[in-house]
Scaffold this motif. Sequence first.
Motif, PDB file in Angstrom:
ATOM      1  N   ASN A 129      36.356  42.572  40.984  1.00 20.23           N
ATOM      2  CA  ASN A 129      37.560  42.023  40.369  1.00 20.23           C
ATOM      3  C   ASN A 129      37.302  40.590  39.901  1.00 20.23           C
ATOM      4  OD1 ASN A 129      40.133  41.161  39.695  1.00 20.23           O
ATOM      5  ND2 ASN A 129      41.109  42.124  41.466  1.00 20.23           N
ATOM      6  N   PHE A 130      37.316  40.394  38.564  1.00 16.61           N
ATOM      7  CA  PHE A 130      37.137  39.058  37.996  1.00 16.61           C
ATOM      8  C   PHE A 130      38.367  38.180  38.212  1.00 16.61           C
ATOM      9  CE2 PHE A 130      34.216  41.747  35.657  1.00 16.61           C
ATOM     10  CZ  PHE A 130      33.100  40.957  35.468  1.00 16.61           C
ATOM     11  N   TYR A 131      39.461  38.788  38.635  1.00 15.37           N
ATOM     12  CA  TYR A 131      40.719  38.142  38.985  1.00 15.37           C
ATOM     13  C   TYR A 131      41.404  37.515  37.774  1.00 15.37           C
ATOM     14  CZ  TYR A 131      43.653  36.942  43.011  1.00 15.37           C
ATOM     15  OH  TYR A 131      44.661  36.885  43.940  1.00 15.37           O
ATOM     16  N   GLY A 132      42.022  36.369  37.912  1.00 17.61           N
ATOM     17  CA  GLY A 132      42.896  35.816  36.882  1.00 17.61           C
ATOM     18  C   GLY A 132      42.290  35.845  35.488  1.00 17.61           C
ATOM     19  N   THR A 133      42.950  36.565  34.561  1.00 20.53           N
ATOM     20  CA  THR A 133      42.443  36.723  33.204  1.00 20.53           C
ATOM     21  C   THR A 133      43.598  36.563  32.220  1.00 20.53           C
ATOM     22  OG1 THR A 133      40.746  38.264  33.979  1.00 20.53           O
ATOM     23  CG2 THR A 133      41.236  38.275  31.623  1.00 20.53           C
TER      24      THR A 133
END
Length: 437
Positions: free
Chosen positions: A359-363
Amino acid sequence: MEFVILSDADFETFAKGHPQGSFIQSVDLARFQRARGQEVELFGVTRGGSLIAAGKLVYTANRFGYKVCDCAKGPLLDYNDAEAVRFVVEQLKKHAASKKAAELGISPNVKYIARDEDGAEHPEVEDNRPLLKVLAGLGFKHQGFEMNFANINWMFVKKLDGIVDSEELIMGMNYRTRKAIRKAEKNGVYLEQATLETLDDFYNALSTAGDEKGFTYRERDYYEQLLRNTSDEFTKLMMAKINIPEYRASITERLDAEAKTLADLKRDVEETGSKKKANRIKVVQDLVDSYERSLKDIERFPDSVGVATVAAIHFACSGDEIVCVIGGTVQDYIYFNGATSLYWGMMLHALNNGYSRYNFYGTFGIQGQDETGHGGYEFKKGFGGEVVQLVGDFVAPVNVPVFTAYQAVRKLAAAAKTVLAKLPEPGILLSKFRGKN
């Protein structure tokens, strides 16, 4: 059904195997929050003696004594089970009220609607939009779909299920990303996990990147407490490093070797007229030019720099997922592709340790290149994956008089702030008054 308070062990067993599990809803984070003085509870709901729902509750109060009970990225339950959803919500409201909270917040770790890597909606794959109406019927008000930086609701996720090895993993990425990964490996960029002894290296790089790029990062003590109160697997404060003297020596050695090859080729072509060797000259010349550019690019880094920390990222590993919480590359060292190396290294860790999601998270910046954050989104897309939009945050009053009064005060304060912002500065008013007299 019965509402119960859970032990750490019982909660951990349930949360780790739950499809909605996340590092937010984890025992490790609960222990960390308790160590920082936060009020935390772990609850569960049983049906016929079996646990069917659970969640981590965090209580916070502002300076006016207004108390909030928050179940971020939870509760963990089957939201298609209408009876269970209603019971969990009713019990949470009662419990929050008994703890003197005025409001209850939840944010289910559930997709709003399936999206692809470009952010396009695919309701035929998954569609949880009806859940908003269900929760509204239970007294919750939806807080909107804007990017939430405190409780991330837009992210980019790569699924790892079915990927058998590193070669298949890297071939699922675009050419530019593959090239950056291999270049960093060839240039000697290596990864190191920060400990209490090396935390300063991590924090200096993180804070520098944050100041340069404008993202908000925590104070150093936050990361020290993470290291002291969570496991080495849960908290991974990762650094990408490069040894400048060794890198310069390696490039110089490769340049010398290719320069010699180039000279030999040119001599052979002059002597024999070989077309095959003539064709190779351009390839070798390109390599020589590349190595010369590399040496020029690092002229500003003397050997006295020694080992440089070029990027730092905080990762959280929990359940089936590895999350890139926050981090970045130090601008001076962007040439070394430190963030790319960290993403790649942690994807390999995920692949080798049974994690099914990265999960690259905040996008954000998904809708177009003119939006803030679009460059970061495009960078993440290079690794492959999909945009994930969660259903968002919901708030319900549990002490209606206090909740209503507080909301009224907030509206008045916001209105007053708007009026004051529209008024001319005192100096302007004074000058106008003097002008009339």
